[in-house]
Scaffold this motif. Structure first.
Motif, PDB file in Angstrom:
ATOM      1  N   LEU A 106       5.025  -0.270  -1.784  1.00 27.86           N
ATOM      2  CA  LEU A 106       5.807  -0.094  -0.570  1.00 27.86           C
ATOM      3  C   LEU A 106       4.928   0.230   0.627  1.00 27.86           C
ATOM      4  CD1 LEU A 106       9.092   1.769  -1.498  1.00 27.86           C
ATOM      5  CD2 LEU A 106       8.741  -0.614  -0.886  1.00 27.86           C
ATOM      6  N   GLY A 107       3.869   1.010   0.409  1.00 29.41           N
ATOM      7  CA  GLY A 107       3.003   1.369   1.530  1.00 29.41           C
ATOM      8  C   GLY A 107       2.387   0.149   2.183  1.00 29.41           C
ATOM      9  N   ASP A 108       1.840  -0.747   1.381  1.00 25.67           N
ATOM     10  CA  ASP A 108       1.243  -1.977   1.906  1.00 25.67           C
ATOM     11  C   ASP A 108       2.293  -2.822   2.613  1.00 25.67           C
ATOM     12  OD1 ASP A 108      -0.245  -4.208   2.440  1.00 25.67           O
ATOM     13  OD2 ASP A 108      -0.809  -4.622   0.386  1.00 25.67           O
ATOM     14  N   SER A 109       3.442  -2.998   1.965  1.00 29.22           N
ATOM     15  CA  SER A 109       4.486  -3.859   2.537  1.00 29.22           C
ATOM     16  C   SER A 109       5.041  -3.295   3.836  1.00 29.22           C
ATOM     17  CB  SER A 109       5.623  -4.042   1.527  1.00 29.22           C
ATOM     18  OG  SER A 109       5.156  -4.651   0.353  1.00 29.22           O
ATOM     19  N   LEU A 110       5.395  -2.006   3.827  1.00 24.76           N
ATOM     20  CA  LEU A 110       5.999  -1.399   5.016  1.00 24.76           C
ATOM     21  C   LEU A 110       5.015  -1.352   6.183  1.00 24.76           C
ATOM     22  CD1 LEU A 110       8.110   1.563   3.607  1.00 24.76           C
ATOM     23  CD2 LEU A 110       8.933  -0.503   4.729  1.00 24.76           C
ATOM     24  N   ALA A 136      -4.320   5.441  12.256  1.00 22.64           N
ATOM     25  CA  ALA A 136      -4.349   5.091  10.834  1.00 22.64           C
ATOM     26  C   ALA A 136      -5.582   5.675  10.156  1.00 22.64           C
ATOM     27  CB  ALA A 136      -4.321   3.578  10.663  1.00 22.64           C
ATOM     28  N   ALA A 137      -6.729   5.610  10.833  1.00 19.19           N
ATOM     29  CA  ALA A 137      -7.958   6.174  10.270  1.00 19.19           C
ATOM     30  C   ALA A 137      -7.833   7.684  10.115  1.00 19.19           C
ATOM     31  CB  ALA A 137      -9.148   5.823  11.169  1.00 19.19           C
ATOM     32  N   ALA A 138      -7.237   8.341  11.117  1.00 18.69           N
ATOM     33  CA  ALA A 138      -7.061   9.795  11.044  1.00 18.69           C
ATOM     34  C   ALA A 138      -6.147  10.184   9.890  1.00 18.69           C
ATOM     35  CB  ALA A 138      -6.506  10.314  12.366  1.00 18.69           C
ATOM     36  N   VAL A 139      -5.038   9.464   9.751  1.00 19.98           N
ATOM     37  CA  VAL A 139      -4.103   9.745   8.659  1.00 19.98           C
ATOM     38  C   VAL A 139      -4.771   9.500   7.308  1.00 19.98           C
ATOM     39  CG1 VAL A 139      -1.961   8.976   7.550  1.00 19.98           C
ATOM     40  CG2 VAL A 139      -2.039   9.311  10.025  1.00 19.98           C
ATOM     41  N   SER A 140      -5.541   8.421   7.210  1.00 16.81           N
ATOM     42  CA  SER A 140      -6.216   8.092   5.956  1.00 16.81           C
ATOM     43  C   SER A 140      -7.205   9.183   5.555  1.00 16.81           C
ATOM     44  CB  SER A 140      -6.952   6.753   6.084  1.00 16.81           C
ATOM     45  OG  SER A 140      -6.038   5.698   6.309  1.00 16.81           O
ATOM     46  N   ILE A 141      -7.964   9.686   6.515  1.00 19.68           N
ATOM     47  CA  ILE A 141      -8.940  10.739   6.223  1.00 19.68           C
ATOM     48  C   ILE A 141      -8.239  12.007   5.746  1.00 19.68           C
ATOM     49  CG2 ILE A 141     -10.646  12.281   7.262  1.00 19.68           C
ATOM     50  CD1 ILE A 141     -11.432   9.929   9.098  1.00 19.68           C
ATOM     51  N   VAL A 142      -7.163  12.379   6.442  1.00 18.19           N
ATOM     52  CA  VAL A 142      -6.416  13.580   6.044  1.00 18.19           C
ATOM     53  C   VAL A 142      -5.839  13.412   4.640  1.00 18.19           C
ATOM     54  CG1 VAL A 142      -4.378  14.979   6.541  1.00 18.19           C
ATOM     55  CG2 VAL A 142      -5.883  14.267   8.407  1.00 18.19           C
ATOM     56  N   ALA A 144     -15.622  -4.502   5.451  1.00 19.77           N
ATOM     57  CA  ALA A 144     -15.890  -3.077   5.234  1.00 19.77           C
ATOM     58  C   ALA A 144     -14.632  -2.333   4.798  1.00 19.77           C
ATOM     59  CB  ALA A 144     -16.451  -2.456   6.508  1.00 19.77           C
ATOM     60  N   VAL A 145     -13.531  -2.584   5.488  1.00 12.82           N
ATOM     61  CA  VAL A 145     -12.278  -1.915   5.136  1.00 12.82           C
ATOM     62  C   VAL A 145     -11.794  -2.371   3.763  1.00 12.82           C
ATOM     63  CG1 VAL A 145      -9.854  -1.587   5.791  1.00 12.82           C
ATOM     64  CG2 VAL A 145     -11.627  -1.606   7.549  1.00 12.82           C
ATOM     65  N   GLY A 146     -11.959  -3.668   3.483  1.00 10.62           N
ATOM     66  CA  GLY A 146     -11.547  -4.180   2.179  1.00 10.62           C
ATOM     67  C   GLY A 146     -12.342  -3.564   1.046  1.00 10.62           C
ATOM     68  N   LEU A 147     -13.653  -3.434   1.232  1.00 12.63           N
ATOM     69  CA  LEU A 147     -14.491  -2.815   0.202  1.00 12.63           C
ATOM     70  C   LEU A 147     -14.119  -1.345   0.008  1.00 12.63           C
ATOM     71  CD1 LEU A 147     -16.855  -2.839  -1.770  1.00 12.63           C
ATOM     72  CD2 LEU A 147     -18.387  -2.396   0.176  1.00 12.63           C
ATOM     73  N   ALA A 193      -3.127   1.770   0.238  1.00 12.67           N
ATOM     74  CA  ALA A 193      -2.166   0.853   0.855  1.00 12.67           C
ATOM     75  C   ALA A 193      -2.462   0.656   2.337  1.00 12.67           C
ATOM     76  CB  ALA A 193      -0.745   1.387   0.664  1.00 12.67           C
ATOM     77  N   ILE A 194      -2.817   1.736   3.028  1.00  7.90           N
ATOM     78  CA  ILE A 194      -3.178   1.625   4.452  1.00  7.90           C
ATOM     79  C   ILE A 194      -4.379   0.692   4.609  1.00  7.90           C
ATOM     80  CG2 ILE A 194      -4.070   2.878   6.448  1.00  7.90           C
ATOM     81  CD1 ILE A 194      -2.481   5.318   5.478  1.00  7.90           C
ATOM     82  N   GLY A 195      -5.371   0.861   3.752  1.00  7.68           N
ATOM     83  CA  GLY A 195      -6.559   0.021   3.834  1.00  7.68           C
ATOM     84  C   GLY A 195      -6.258  -1.443   3.582  1.00  7.68           C
ATOM     85  N   PHE A 196      -5.454  -1.729   2.566  1.00  7.93           N
ATOM     86  CA  PHE A 196      -5.124  -3.127   2.253  1.00  7.93           C
ATOM     87  C   PHE A 196      -4.309  -3.768   3.377  1.00  7.93           C
ATOM     88  CE2 PHE A 196      -5.529  -2.401  -2.585  1.00  7.93           C
ATOM     89  CZ  PHE A 196      -6.860  -2.775  -2.529  1.00  7.93           C
ATOM     90  N   ALA A 197      -3.382  -3.014   3.964  1.00 10.52           N
ATOM     91  CA  ALA A 197      -2.575  -3.564   5.055  1.00 10.52           C
ATOM     92  C   ALA A 197      -3.447  -3.904   6.257  1.00 10.52           C
ATOM     93  CB  ALA A 197      -1.482  -2.572   5.443  1.00 10.52           C
ATOM     94  N   PHE A 198      -4.377  -3.015   6.600  1.00  7.39           N
ATOM     95  CA  PHE A 198      -5.261  -3.287   7.737  1.00  7.39           C
ATOM     96  C   PHE A 198      -6.243  -4.411   7.422  1.00  7.39           C
ATOM     97  CE2 PHE A 198      -3.692   0.463   9.826  1.00  7.39           C
ATOM     98  CZ  PHE A 198      -3.928   0.220  11.166  1.00  7.39           C
ATOM     99  N   THR A 199      -6.677  -4.517   6.176  1.00  7.17           N
ATOM    100  CA  THR A 199      -7.554  -5.629   5.800  1.00  7.17           C
ATOM    101  C   THR A 199      -6.854  -6.963   6.017  1.00  7.17           C
ATOM    102  OG1 THR A 199      -8.679  -4.267   4.142  1.00  7.17           O
ATOM    103  CG2 THR A 199      -8.903  -6.656   3.941  1.00  7.17           C
ATOM    104  N   ALA A 200      -5.596  -7.049   5.578  1.00  5.90           N
ATOM    105  CA  ALA A 200      -4.831  -8.289   5.769  1.00  5.90           C
ATOM    106  C   ALA A 200      -4.645  -8.597   7.256  1.00  5.90           C
ATOM    107  CB  ALA A 200      -3.478  -8.171   5.073  1.00  5.90           C
TER     108      ALA A 200
END
Length: 288
Positions: free
Chosen positions: A233-237, A143-149, A206-209, A171-178
């Motif tokens: 959709l990104g957060d939900s999926l 997830a971190a690799a995809v987010s950076i790209v 940190a991820v949430g910020l 969305a990736i960040g919010f999903a991982f924060t939850a």
């Protein structure tokens, strides 16, 4: 317990929507000073009671979301949180005294039906309270690799494309924060003091910020209509995927997969239509 978590998630969404509308109302009735004025002068709207109420509601809604995550599956709570768009529409219509048009109401109904259909068809349930470290490693690294790209690519784009790509990173960040918050609450059994002995709570902060800052970049990059589908959709999926992969939650697939995809498509279409409404995008307060 799932009913309790759904109710708490709805309350959290309502709180987020109310906070957004109240703070927009404060900014509209007491506009910021000119760019060259002192910082406090440019942010004088924060002294208004409506802005302070909005800030307080954000704290309450955050607590409600945490309780929802503590009492129910991640794959239920985060999709329900998409109702913030619906609450924002209704509350903004009341505050700014402008009823939505027929197309917006149809979008409202479509999103509500799509969300209800997805939850009923997928029937998320079960799961463990805590996540083994190896699962976090297996999920967080990709997830971190995809987010950076995506972030690097997004910064090279312009307009709607940039907003959509950065919205996906958010969305990736919010999903991982939850997910991190849920894992933290599952680990804590020795009282409030033990809460700060877990690495998850600091990582969640940190991820949430970082996700909040990325959201600001997303909103500046382009229209809400471009970024909202990725955000919603990104957060939900991803939350559904994380619920299954990390917490071992169960969802029904099989023959239900096709109508589940259709319900998600309805949510995506409706979220685009809702985000185009001035009541949701924040343009309506320019009338004040």
């Amino acid at each position: 317990m799932i009913i309790v978590s759904v109710v708490l998630a709805l309350l959290a969404s309502l709180g987020n929507a109310a906070a957004s509308v109240l703070q927009r109302r404060a900014a509209a009735t007491d506009p910021a000073g000119p760019p060259g004025s002192p910082l406090l002068g440019r942010l004088r709207f924060i002294r208004r009671r409506s802005w302070r109420w909005g800030a307080g509601l954000l704290v309450v809604s955050g607590a409600a979301q945490a309780l929802a995550l503590a009492t129910g599956p991640l794959s239920v709570v985060q999709p329900v949180m998409t109702t913030e768009l619906l609450f924002t529409l209704v509350l903004a219509a009341v505050v700014f005294r402008r009823p939505p048009g027929a197309r917006t109401w149809w979008a409202f109904l479509g999103m509500a039906l799509g969300l209800a259909a997805f939850l009923l068809l997928a029937s998320p349930a079960g799961g463990v309270e805590t996540v083994p470290p190896r699962r976090w490693l297996a999920g967080a690294v990709p997830a971190a690799a995809v987010s950076i790209v995506l972030a690097v690519v997004g910064m090279r784009l312009q307009g709607s494309a940039r907003a959509a790509v950065l919205g996906s990173v958010t969305a990736i960040g919010f999903a991982f924060t939850a997910a991190l918050i849920k894992d933290t609450l599952g680990l804590v059994s020795g009282g409030a003091g033990a809460l700060f002995a877990t690495w998850q709570i600091y990582t969640a902060a940190a991820v949430g910020l970082g996700s909040f800052l990325m959201l600001q970049a997303t909103l500046r990059a382009g229209s809400l209509a471009a970024s909202q589908p990725a955000l919603t959709l990104g957060d939900s999926l991803l939350s559904v995927v994380l619920g299954v992969a990390l917490f071992g939650e169960r969802i029904d697939l099989g023959w239900r997969m096709l109508p589940e995809v259709a319900s998600l498509g309805l949510i995506a279409f409706a979220s685009v239509q809702l985000s185009r409404s001035p009541l949701v995008s924040g343009k309506e307060e320019q009338r004040w």
